[in-house]
Design a protein around this motif. Sequence first.
Motif, PDB file in Angstrom:
ATOM      1  N   ARG A 197       1.001  -1.142   0.006  1.00  0.00           N
ATOM      2  CA  ARG A 197       0.003  -0.041  -0.110  1.00  0.00           C
ATOM      3  C   ARG A 197       0.729   1.275   0.108  1.00  0.00           C
ATOM      4  O   ARG A 197       2.034   1.350   0.615  1.00  0.00           O
ATOM      5  CB  ARG A 197      -0.895  -0.049   1.272  1.00  0.00           C
ATOM      6  CG  ARG A 197      -2.251  -0.908   0.855  1.00  0.00           C
ATOM      7  CD  ARG A 197      -2.976  -1.308   2.266  1.00  0.00           C
ATOM      8  NE  ARG A 197      -2.235  -2.057   3.199  1.00  0.00           N
ATOM      9  CZ  ARG A 197      -2.775  -2.059   4.383  1.00  0.00           C
ATOM     10  NH1 ARG A 197      -4.057  -1.816   4.758  1.00  0.00           N
ATOM     11  NH2 ARG A 197      -2.128  -2.931   5.176  1.00  0.00           N
ATOM     12  N   PHE A 198       0.157   2.350  -0.372  1.00  0.00           N
ATOM     13  CA  PHE A 198       0.978   3.470  -0.501  1.00  0.00           C
ATOM     14  C   PHE A 198      -0.089   4.683  -0.513  1.00  0.00           C
ATOM     15  O   PHE A 198      -1.052   4.948  -0.720  1.00  0.00           O
ATOM     16  CB  PHE A 198       1.792   3.519  -1.792  1.00  0.00           C
ATOM     17  CG  PHE A 198       0.900   3.666  -3.120  1.00  0.00           C
ATOM     18  CD1 PHE A 198       0.405   4.654  -3.855  1.00  0.00           C
ATOM     19  CD2 PHE A 198       0.538   2.362  -3.656  1.00  0.00           C
ATOM     20  CE1 PHE A 198      -0.443   4.555  -4.837  1.00  0.00           C
ATOM     21  CE2 PHE A 198      -0.053   2.341  -4.730  1.00  0.00           C
ATOM     22  CZ  PHE A 198      -0.638   3.203  -5.562  1.00  0.00           C
ATOM     23  N   THR A 199       0.492   6.005   0.138  1.00  0.00           N
ATOM     24  CA  THR A 199       0.030   7.117   0.294  1.00  0.00           C
ATOM     25  C   THR A 199       0.766   8.255  -0.589  1.00  0.00           C
ATOM     26  O   THR A 199       1.739   8.190  -1.134  1.00  0.00           O
ATOM     27  CB  THR A 199       0.161   7.532   1.668  1.00  0.00           C
ATOM     28  OG1 THR A 199      -0.602   8.894   1.536  1.00  0.00           O
ATOM     29  CG2 THR A 199       1.247   7.921   2.203  1.00  0.00           C
ATOM     30  N   ILE A 200       0.053   9.115  -1.075  1.00  0.00           N
ATOM     31  CA  ILE A 200       0.447  10.155  -1.897  1.00  0.00           C
ATOM     32  C   ILE A 200       0.418  11.677  -1.424  1.00  0.00           C
ATOM     33  O   ILE A 200      -0.681  11.930  -1.078  1.00  0.00           O
ATOM     34  CB  ILE A 200       0.075  10.257  -3.561  1.00  0.00           C
ATOM     35  CG1 ILE A 200       0.400   8.684  -4.012  1.00  0.00           C
ATOM     36  CG2 ILE A 200       0.537  11.232  -4.397  1.00  0.00           C
ATOM     37  CD1 ILE A 200      -0.295   8.710  -5.532  1.00  0.00           C
ATOM     38  N   HIS A 201       1.207  12.416  -1.482  1.00  0.00           N
ATOM     39  CA  HIS A 201       1.107  13.730  -0.891  1.00  0.00           C
ATOM     40  C   HIS A 201       0.556  14.473  -2.152  1.00  0.00           C
ATOM     41  O   HIS A 201       0.820  14.665  -3.047  1.00  0.00           O
ATOM     42  CB  HIS A 201       2.553  14.428  -0.629  1.00  0.00           C
ATOM     43  CG  HIS A 201       2.948  14.319   0.700  1.00  0.00           C
ATOM     44  ND1 HIS A 201       3.798  13.331   1.114  1.00  0.00           N
ATOM     45  CD2 HIS A 201       3.335  15.401   1.719  1.00  0.00           C
ATOM     46  CE1 HIS A 201       4.019  13.493   2.178  1.00  0.00           C
ATOM     47  NE2 HIS A 201       3.744  14.937   2.734  1.00  0.00           N
ATOM     48  N   ALA A 202      -0.739  14.932  -1.933  1.00  0.00           N
ATOM     49  CA  ALA A 202      -1.767  15.386  -2.906  1.00  0.00           C
ATOM     50  C   ALA A 202      -2.591  16.504  -2.196  1.00  0.00           C
ATOM     51  O   ALA A 202      -3.258  16.049  -0.891  1.00  0.00           O
ATOM     52  CB  ALA A 202      -2.318  14.335  -3.756  1.00  0.00           C
ATOM     53  N   GLY A 203      -2.961  17.490  -3.003  1.00  0.00           N
ATOM     54  CA  GLY A 203      -3.998  18.337  -2.399  1.00  0.00           C
ATOM     55  C   GLY A 203      -3.665  19.150  -1.276  1.00  0.00           C
ATOM     56  O   GLY A 203      -4.722  19.565  -0.469  1.00  0.00           O
ATOM     57  N   GLU A 204      -2.296  19.588  -1.105  1.00  0.00           N
ATOM     58  CA  GLU A 204      -2.047  20.440  -0.079  1.00  0.00           C
ATOM     59  C   GLU A 204      -1.820  21.723  -0.767  1.00  0.00           C
ATOM     60  O   GLU A 204      -2.696  22.733  -0.603  1.00  0.00           O
ATOM     61  CB  GLU A 204      -0.562  20.142   0.417  1.00  0.00           C
ATOM     62  CG  GLU A 204      -0.236  20.896   1.407  1.00  0.00           C
ATOM     63  CD  GLU A 204       1.282  20.387   2.006  1.00  0.00           C
ATOM     64  OE1 GLU A 204       1.795  20.930   3.098  1.00  0.00           O
ATOM     65  OE2 GLU A 204       2.115  19.662   1.359  1.00  0.00           O
TER      66      GLU A 204
END
Length: 354
Positions: A197-204
């Motif tokens: 699984r992974f997360t992505i820095h987005a929408g900051e």
Amino acid sequence: MATLPWDQIQAAPKVVLHDHLDGGLRPATVLELSNAIGHDLPANDAESLGQWFRDSATSGSLERYLETFVHTIAVMQSAENLTRVAREFAEDLVADGVVYAEVRWAPENHLQGGLSLDAAIAAVAAGFAEVEAGGRIVVRQLLTAMRQFARAREIAELAVFWRDKGVAGFDIAGPEAGYPPTRFLDAFDYLAGENLRFTIHAGEAFGLPSIWEAVHPCGADRLGHGVRIVDDITVAADGSVELGRLAAYVRDRRIPLELCPTSNVQTGAVGSIGEHPFGLLASLGFRVTINTDNRLMSDTSMTKESYLLAEAFGYGWGDLERFAVNAMKSAFLPYDERVELIHRVKDGYAALRG
């Protein structure tokens, strides 16, 4: 409604999913390690140095904000120092009542002293393991690839190799503008094939297109920040709310938002904690989680973030428990381990409520 007491919030079991290793050092440690390697700092005592980090992070200057990480990363270039920083990082989480933490960092930023990527990861794992042995916290690494460089596939392969050895997942970070997550589709496809699984820095800093790309072509399990999803929500004068297609998709799919309130205020994404979309998103049923981002730069903790949100939105113990359970449900841990920790969280809040 009276704000919940600080000391009781600190005692409450908390879960953090978005906490950067190089953004959570103790000022005294930065000072000591800098002196040992001859690295120049903008202040000569721990108190003044801590204040400099806080002031620089809120100055409105991106250049000055990024300089703060130059100083922390500079002292994280040896196995010994990485282990110490990781150990102290986890000790501070325990003192703050955190029972589960996913700590993200970019191994590629820590090779200037001759370490290999594997040696750097092993050093951080050793520091966390020392604290985990006490049984009060579970800590996992998220290996981060920097968007402005070209090592995402390599870091993704390392995350797969180190899974079950202290690494729980993968992340990309760095400037959103000009570096869309679709640049790294090869890495995300590889991770999907390996069931990691992974997360992505987005929408900051960037808006809805960043979130759309992270969710759809890339398939992110979570959104790092994701606060700009509010741009796809319309609140009418009569208080009625309409969700756009992307916001509805994120909510319907229960895609977790790793919200970092104080950090968002610092970077100008929102004007104040009271204006933060956290309150709206929580009321609409999004899977919101409370996070710190960079504890040193934001002069914050999970206790402080929880206290400020409770103060701003009138949250009670049931709300803070829900946010902690949201985070634990969203953790990159095996199901049975998540359930065990969810019970620990619930038991902790039950004791606080009496």
